[in-house]
Write an enzyme that holds these catalytic residues in place. Sequence first.
Site, mmCIF file in Angstrom:
data_model
loop_
_atom_site.group_PDB
_atom_site.id
_atom_site.type_symbol
_atom_site.label_atom_id
_atom_site.label_comp_id
_atom_site.label_asym_id
_atom_site.label_seq_id
_atom_site.Cartn_x
_atom_site.Cartn_y
_atom_site.Cartn_z
ATOM 1 N N CYS A 207 17.141 10.708 -2.647
ATOM 2 C CA CYS A 207 16.046 10.210 -1.796
ATOM 3 C C CYS A 207 16.598 9.577 -0.504
ATOM 4 O O CYS A 207 17.067 10.308 0.356
ATOM 5 C CB CYS A 207 15.155 9.278 -2.587
ATOM 6 S SG CYS A 207 13.499 9.181 -1.875
ATOM 7 N N HIS B 87 14.155 11.194 -7.590
ATOM 8 C CA HIS B 87 14.901 10.151 -8.305
ATOM 9 C C HIS B 87 15.095 10.565 -9.758
ATOM 10 O O HIS B 87 14.248 10.248 -10.594
ATOM 11 C CB HIS B 87 14.107 8.839 -8.299
ATOM 12 C CG HIS B 87 13.936 8.216 -6.968
ATOM 13 N ND1 HIS B 87 14.774 7.251 -6.476
ATOM 14 C CD2 HIS B 87 13.004 8.418 -6.019
ATOM 15 C CE1 HIS B 87 14.366 6.873 -5.283
ATOM 16 N NE2 HIS B 87 13.292 7.562 -4.979
ATOM 17 N N GLU C 294 17.153 9.270 -11.713
ATOM 18 C CA GLU C 294 17.609 8.079 -12.440
ATOM 19 C C GLU C 294 16.449 7.295 -13.039
ATOM 20 O O GLU C 294 16.674 6.345 -13.779
ATOM 21 C CB GLU C 294 18.452 7.184 -11.520
ATOM 22 C CG GLU C 294 17.692 6.412 -10.447
ATOM 23 C CD GLU C 294 17.274 7.258 -9.238
ATOM 24 O OE1 GLU C 294 17.466 8.484 -9.265
ATOM 25 O OE2 GLU C 294 16.740 6.681 -8.277
HETATM 26 N N1 GLN Z 1 11.302 6.804 2.631
HETATM 27 C C1 GLN Z 1 12.565 6.244 2.302
HETATM 28 C C2 GLN Z 1 13.545 6.325 3.473
HETATM 29 O O1 GLN Z 1 13.255 6.769 4.519
HETATM 30 C C3 GLN Z 1 13.156 6.908 1.103
HETATM 31 C C4 GLN Z 1 12.353 6.558 -0.119
HETATM 32 C C5 GLN Z 1 13.144 6.507 -1.382
HETATM 33 O O2 GLN Z 1 14.375 6.440 -1.398
HETATM 34 N N2 GLN Z 1 12.430 6.435 -2.476
HETATM 35 O O3 GLN Z 1 14.640 5.892 3.286
#
Ligand code: GLN
Length: 195
Positions: free
Chosen positions: A81, A175, A177
């Site tokens: 992410c 994610h 995890e």
């Molecule tokens: N939107 C977040 C970002 O720009 C990422 C979101 C996440 O890691 N769950 O870093």
Amino acid sequence: MPVPTIGVLALQGDVREHVHALEEAGAKAVTVRRPGELETVDALVVPGGESTTMWKLAVTFDMLEPVRARIAGGMPVYGSCAGMIMLADRIEDGAAGQQTFGGIDMTVRRNAFGRQVDSFEADLDFAGRGPLRAVFIRAPWVESVGSSVEVLARAEPGDRIVAVRQGPLLATSFHPELTGDAGVHSYFAEMVREF
Ligand code: GLN
């Protein structure tokens, strides 16, 4: 390498969950906040969280250049992410001046799914290994990849690229995890053993 030591970048984000998933996958997991700690690990996980905050903390903690140097030296890294954003060579919808570690020849759009739906779960075919439960939270997607990048998973809406690999670098929009399924972490631990 019998049991690799994998660091989890602990500047910001869901660090504990990655440590747990790595241990499930049979790796030794340690947290990494300082350049000296980075030197002790065979590989690194960059967790989910908020990429703009992570970038600023990486600058504050003098970690931006050391991580870039390890990536250039071939260290395996997995980013989930916000961590995927940190591994992208190019980002769309970044904050002004937002920097990444880079390494994967891809363009990642921040908060891309989030414009449509803030968070959702889906079953994905990851790396041809059958269904994997994936949690997306204000997730990015991959807009485009260079020819050396392998696409490992796609997701609806839009059949978007959500998992990629380029050599020793792995990234997912989602994610793994948070699900109790250590499939992606096991895949990464295997990658680390190969390198
Ligand atoms: N939107 C977040 C970002 O720009 C990422 C979101 C996440 O890691 N769950 O870093």
